[in-house]
Design a protein around this motif. Structure first.
Motif, PDB file in Angstrom:
ATOM      1  N   SER A 141       0.852  -1.189   0.000  1.00 21.63           N
ATOM      2  CA  SER A 141       0.000   0.000   0.000  1.00 21.63           C
ATOM      3  C   SER A 141       0.886   1.236   0.000  1.00 21.63           C
ATOM      4  O   SER A 141       2.051   1.179   0.408  1.00 21.63           O
ATOM      5  CB  SER A 141      -0.873  -0.004   1.249  1.00 21.63           C
ATOM      6  OG  SER A 141      -0.026   0.047   2.376  1.00 21.63           O
ATOM      7  N   GLN A 146       2.118   9.554   0.490  1.00 20.54           N
ATOM      8  CA  GLN A 146       2.151   9.227  -0.942  1.00 20.54           C
ATOM      9  C   GLN A 146       0.751   9.334  -1.532  1.00 20.54           C
ATOM     10  O   GLN A 146       0.562   9.902  -2.605  1.00 20.54           O
ATOM     11  CB  GLN A 146       2.708   7.811  -1.152  1.00 20.54           C
ATOM     12  CG  GLN A 146       4.219   7.695  -0.979  1.00 20.54           C
ATOM     13  CD  GLN A 146       4.700   6.250  -1.037  1.00 20.54           C
ATOM     14  OE1 GLN A 146       4.014   5.327  -0.564  1.00 20.54           O
ATOM     15  NE2 GLN A 146       5.875   6.030  -1.603  1.00 20.54           N
ATOM     16  N   GLY A 172      14.516   8.858   0.624  1.00 19.86           N
ATOM     17  CA  GLY A 172      13.941   7.608   1.113  1.00 19.86           C
ATOM     18  C   GLY A 172      12.475   7.698   1.459  1.00 19.86           C
ATOM     19  O   GLY A 172      11.921   6.829   2.128  1.00 19.86           O
ATOM     20  N   SER A 173      11.802   8.756   0.965  1.00 20.70           N
ATOM     21  CA  SER A 173      10.393   8.933   1.313  1.00 20.70           C
ATOM     22  C   SER A 173       9.457   8.280   0.291  1.00 20.70           C
ATOM     23  O   SER A 173       8.249   8.288   0.471  1.00 20.70           O
ATOM     24  CB  SER A 173      10.068  10.428   1.439  1.00 20.70           C
ATOM     25  OG  SER A 173      10.348  11.094   0.227  1.00 20.70           O
ATOM     26  N   GLY A 174      10.016   7.733  -0.780  1.00 20.22           N
ATOM     27  CA  GLY A 174       9.181   7.019  -1.748  1.00 20.22           C
ATOM     28  C   GLY A 174       8.677   7.866  -2.905  1.00 20.22           C
ATOM     29  O   GLY A 174       7.551   7.680  -3.382  1.00 20.22           O
ATOM     30  N   LYS A 175       9.496   8.766  -3.400  1.00 18.70           N
ATOM     31  CA  LYS A 175       9.091   9.607  -4.539  1.00 18.70           C
ATOM     32  C   LYS A 175       8.916   8.776  -5.809  1.00 18.70           C
ATOM     33  O   LYS A 175       7.967   8.973  -6.569  1.00 18.70           O
ATOM     34  CB  LYS A 175      10.148  10.708  -4.788  1.00 18.70           C
ATOM     35  CG  LYS A 175      10.258  11.713  -3.643  1.00 18.70           C
ATOM     36  CD  LYS A 175      11.219  12.844  -3.955  1.00 18.70           C
ATOM     37  CE  LYS A 175      12.682  12.454  -3.893  1.00 18.70           C
ATOM     38  NZ  LYS A 175      13.169  12.121  -2.537  1.00 18.70           N
ATOM     39  N   THR A 176       9.846   7.824  -6.012  1.00 11.98           N
ATOM     40  CA  THR A 176       9.796   7.026  -7.236  1.00 11.98           C
ATOM     41  C   THR A 176       8.457   6.296  -7.366  1.00 11.98           C
ATOM     42  O   THR A 176       7.898   6.188  -8.458  1.00 11.98           O
ATOM     43  CB  THR A 176      10.961   6.017  -7.246  1.00 11.98           C
ATOM     44  OG1 THR A 176      12.156   6.726  -6.930  1.00 11.98           O
ATOM     45  CG2 THR A 176      11.111   5.360  -8.597  1.00 11.98           C
ATOM     46  N   ARG A 209      13.473  -0.137 -11.456  1.00 14.67           N
ATOM     47  CA  ARG A 209      12.112  -0.222 -10.904  1.00 14.67           C
ATOM     48  C   ARG A 209      11.066   0.055 -11.979  1.00 14.67           C
ATOM     49  O   ARG A 209      10.037  -0.610 -12.026  1.00 14.67           O
ATOM     50  CB  ARG A 209      11.950   0.749  -9.752  1.00 14.67           C
ATOM     51  CG  ARG A 209      12.538   0.188  -8.489  1.00 14.67           C
ATOM     52  CD  ARG A 209      11.947   0.901  -7.304  1.00 14.67           C
ATOM     53  NE  ARG A 209      13.027   1.538  -6.565  1.00 14.67           N
ATOM     54  CZ  ARG A 209      12.858   2.582  -5.758  1.00 14.67           C
ATOM     55  NH1 ARG A 209      11.661   3.119  -5.620  1.00 14.67           N
ATOM     56  NH2 ARG A 209      13.873   3.080  -5.110  1.00 14.67           N
ATOM     57  N   ILE A 326      10.063   5.988   4.404  1.00 11.68           N
ATOM     58  CA  ILE A 326       9.213   4.799   4.402  1.00 11.68           C
ATOM     59  C   ILE A 326       9.414   4.033   5.711  1.00 11.68           C
ATOM     60  O   ILE A 326      10.546   3.926   6.202  1.00 11.68           O
ATOM     61  CB  ILE A 326       9.572   3.908   3.186  1.00 11.68           C
ATOM     62  CG1 ILE A 326       9.249   4.644   1.873  1.00 11.68           C
ATOM     63  CG2 ILE A 326       8.885   2.555   3.255  1.00 11.68           C
ATOM     64  CD1 ILE A 326       7.806   4.958   1.635  1.00 11.68           C
ATOM     65  N   ASP A 492      20.095   3.414  -3.378  1.00 12.22           N
ATOM     66  CA  ASP A 492      19.184   2.932  -2.341  1.00 12.22           C
ATOM     67  C   ASP A 492      19.712   1.586  -1.865  1.00 12.22           C
ATOM     68  O   ASP A 492      19.244   0.540  -2.284  1.00 12.22           O
ATOM     69  CB  ASP A 492      17.765   2.821  -2.932  1.00 12.22           C
ATOM     70  CG  ASP A 492      16.733   2.446  -1.876  1.00 12.22           C
ATOM     71  OD1 ASP A 492      16.988   2.677  -0.684  1.00 12.22           O
ATOM     72  OD2 ASP A 492      15.681   1.905  -2.254  1.00 12.22           O
ATOM     73  N   ARG A 532      19.046   3.512   5.183  1.00 18.37           N
ATOM     74  CA  ARG A 532      17.804   3.324   4.437  1.00 18.37           C
ATOM     75  C   ARG A 532      17.172   1.963   4.714  1.00 18.37           C
ATOM     76  O   ARG A 532      16.043   1.724   4.309  1.00 18.37           O
ATOM     77  CB  ARG A 532      18.045   3.517   2.940  1.00 18.37           C
ATOM     78  CG  ARG A 532      18.408   4.964   2.596  1.00 18.37           C
ATOM     79  CD  ARG A 532      18.896   5.103   1.181  1.00 18.37           C
ATOM     80  NE  ARG A 532      17.826   5.086   0.197  1.00 18.37           N
ATOM     81  CZ  ARG A 532      17.267   6.163  -0.329  1.00 18.37           C
ATOM     82  NH1 ARG A 532      17.656   7.357   0.051  1.00 18.37           N
ATOM     83  NH2 ARG A 532      16.318   6.056  -1.236  1.00 18.37           N
TER      84      ARG A 532
END
Ligand code: ADP
Ligand code: ZN
Length: 676
Positions: A141, A146, A172-176, A209, A326, A492, A532
């Motif tokens: 999720s 996000q 490391g906050s999940g932008k990708t 990814r 994350i 990462d 990370r």
């Protein structure tokens, strides 16, 4: 039929040619043609067609007969109206000839009668494919942050309206993940997306990814592609066989039909700016292209540029934040090691060495950053103080131990170090300071059982060598990675628990108003590589300026604090984002004529200048000689682009009319990122 043709020459004008009746059926805007031009045959670009001669252009033709084109090169148009409009806009904005701008936009497309997919099968994605399971595909999720960011972006995509979102997410906050979800949205609507990255080689994980998620629906564009690979990718994109194009700055011109989204990852990166010829900034062109296409833009960064962040403050862009890592992993604490207090200088202090040893014995990984390759930045004669310099550039030569060479990092100059000082014939030459090569050697001596890899321009000259170095870290076949700015971003690696910055001052004292911003950015980015995974990380920053605001704010992970301090300074001195800048660089082989031409250029500017424009210089550029050319510059500041540009356009014209300046070149850099 008449054709308006842009010619890739340093000329302001475009030209009118006649189209022979038998070729009329093949004409369309965006195709290339062969035309007689002076005494030569050159390739031009059709930018418009008309059945009558436009009255405002007829004076240009005079009594001369209008010539006919020889032939049409392409079976299909190489660019749609949007890309052509984009290039027209860029040509005006960057004061660069349209024909040459088009040539840059289409560079890499070969001059062939018909573009055909190469027979050999090319798979540029091969290198980015991972064994199944290595990359967790879709997260169970999204985090609440996000979700919230995506909700806004989705709304904009739904509306099909132009909008710019600054995704300010810490490392490391999940932008990708947000980028990928947004691409899925546009793909659902049958549209395409472009993702710009600063450099392909150093962002393999992001591409992997995307490839894992979108499989064959990804195209990759970068300068390392072979001729055949490039055409294959280009055709794939043009035919709409991909959902997303990932590429470096030139991918802003990718022939995506029906563009729905542009992502600019690490939007603050300077590599988006081309530093010669057509000096465009791909981030800004991407925003313009999106505007022309009514597409959504996501600018992503943990350290947004002052310009972009300022635009969120004025309401021009919308800011979306991902304030947490994350799984709520903490950002690593930053320890500052004050080098001033040390007796005898060592590039690896006792504090750092202890931390490294602890990691090696725990089986954890470390990353060391030093913004300088080679063994030592200069040699110095201990008897007379002489230090060998490059004869072509005003810089000292870097000593490379393995190659036993003194090299210039700006041109190709390379010599064997002299046995005796060329000035006093003394024999006491000493290598001063440290580069990555020396740090590697030192570390091998200090921690003999550590497995050390180095990543800089010297160790990555061969194709895919980055890939092998990353792999050795990913597979835990290395304990310590030491490198230049290549290692500061995108990585990462969950096992890295220590990041060491060997000399934070190296970027701080450059004579450039952005040096504090750059220092803050690289410190924050490189710190973001630590901790990370499940284990907590740590960062050690060695510096002689522990009290400098960019180092202090970076060590506290405080972007807003830095932003506020920096904007005060920019406002007081009239720098971007408060003022627009244009730099005029005057170059030539003769020192005297560069100087006198620079003075003359300033005089022309002064006699045509309007109020609201400040002019600084001319002065010799900080790098006063490069690749054998002397360099002076003039800086113009103004509140708005238009009056600045029209002043410079006029000055360029008057300057070019004067025969006295034949031997010098003038380059205009609009929104310069470097003033060196
Ligand atoms: P950033 O680009 O902001 O530095 P990344 O996109 O690299 O961060 O994300 C950091 C890590 O977290 C990656 O390994 C990614 O796969 C993972 N991740 C991203 N979003 C989620 C999520 N919603 N749940 C679990 N893991 C996630
Ligand atoms: Zn040189």
């Amino acid at each position: 039929m008449f054709l308006h043709i842009a010619v890739p020459r340093p000329l302001e004008d475009t030209f009118i040619y006649r189209c022979p009746p038998e070729l009329e059926g093949q004409v369309s805007v965006g195709k290339r043609v062969i035309i007689p031009f002076g005494r030569q045959r050159v390739t031009g670009y059709i930018i418009d067609t008309s059945s009558v001669l436009p009255p405002n252009l007829s004076h240009k033709i005079g009594k001369k007969e209008i010539k006919s084109i020889d032939s049409i090169l392409d079976a299909v148009s190489l660019m749609d109206e949007t890309i052509l409009s984009l290039c027209r806009w860029a040509s005006e904005y960057y004061l660069f000839p349209l024909g040459m701008a088009l040539k840059t936009a289409l560079s890499g497309i070969p001059e062939e009668k018909e573009l055909k997919a190469p027979k050999k099968r090319h798979d540029v994605l091969e290198i980015f494919k991972e064994e199944p399971g290595r990359i967790s595909k879709v997260p169970a999720s999204l985090t609440a942050h996000q979700e919230a960011a995506l909700l806004k972006i989705r709304g904009s995509i739904e509306k099909g309206d132009f909008g710019v979102y600054l995704l300010h997410g810490i490392t490391g906050s999940g932008k990708t993940e947000v980028y990928m979800c947004a691409i899925e949205e546009v793909a659902k609507k049958g549209k395409g997306g472009i993702v710009l990255v600063p450099e392909i080689a150093i962002t393999p994980q992001l591409i992997k990814r995307f490839v894992a998620r979108f499989e064959e629906r990804v195209a990759v564009l970068h300068s390392g592609l072979s001729h055949g690979e490039r055409i294959a990718e280009w055709i794939k994109i043009r035919e709409g066989r991909v959902d997303v194009v990932i590429g470096v700055r030139a991918a802003v011109f990718a022939p995506v039909q029906n563009l729905g989204l542009v992502v600019i990852d690490e939007e603050h990166e300077h590599s988006y700016k081309q530093e010669d010829g057509f000096r465009y900034n791909a981030r800004d062109l991407a925003i313009m292209r999106a505007k022309l296409s009514k597409a959504t833009v996501i600018l992503g960064s943990a350290t947004p540029s002052l310009e972009s962040y300022y635009n969120t403050q004025t309401g021009k862009y919308l800011c979306l934040t991902l304030p947490e890592r994350i799984n709520k992993r903490p950002l690593p604490p930053v320890r500052i090691v004050d080098l001033r207090k040390k007796e005898g200088f060592s590039i690896i202090t006792a504090e750092l060495l202890d931390a490294l040893k602890a990691r090696v014995s725990n089986g954890e990984q470390s990353l060391l950053f030093l913004n300088r390759r080679g063994f030592s930045p200069f040699l110095l004669c201990l008897d007379c103080g002489h230090s060998p310099e490059c004869p072509n550039c005003s810089v000292s030569l870097t000593y490379h131990k393995k190659d036993n060479a003194l090299c210039c990092h700006y041109c190709d100059y390379k010599i064997t170090p002299p046995d005796a000082c060329p000035q006093c014939k003394g024999s006491r030459f000493k290598a001063f300071g440290a580069g990555t090569e020396r740090v590697e050697e030192e570390l091998k001596r200090l921690i003999p059982d550590a497995r050390i890899v180095r990543m800089d321009r010297d160790t990555t000259a061969r194709k895919h060598s980055h890939h092998h170095i990353f792999r050795s870290m990913e597979n835990r076949e290395a304990d310590i990675l030491i490198g230049t700015q290549m290692v500061t971003k995108g990585l990462d690696l969950p096992e890295i628990t220590l990041v060491g910055v060997l000399l934070a001052d190296s970027t701080l004292h450059l004579p450039d108003f952005r040096s504090a911003e750059r220092t803050f950015q690289f410190l924050t980015q490189v710190s973001g590589r630590s901790g990370r995974g499940d284990k907590t990380g740590e960062v050690i920053v060695q510096t002689f300026s522990p009290d400098h605001y960019s180092i202090r704010h970076a060590s506290m992970h405080d972007f807003t604090g830095f932003y506020e301090a920096e904007t005060c300074f920019r406002k007081a001195l009239g720098y971007p984002p408060y003022k627009r800048l244009v730099r005029v660089l005057i170059k030539g082989n003769s020192k005297e004529s560069v100087q006198s031409s620079s003075v003359k250029f300033r005089e022309i500017l002064d006699s045509n200048k309007k109020s609201g424009i400040d002019i600084l210089g001319p002065v010799p550029a900080p790098f006063s000689k490069m690749r054998g050319k002397y360099r002076w510059h003039i800086l113009l500041k103004g509140g708005e682009t238009r009056p600045l540009n029209s002043l410079i356009r006029r000055a360029l014209h008057l300057f070019a009319c004067d025969e006295a300046h034949k031997g010098v070149q003038v380059e205009v850099d609009v929104d310069p990122l470097s003033l060196l």
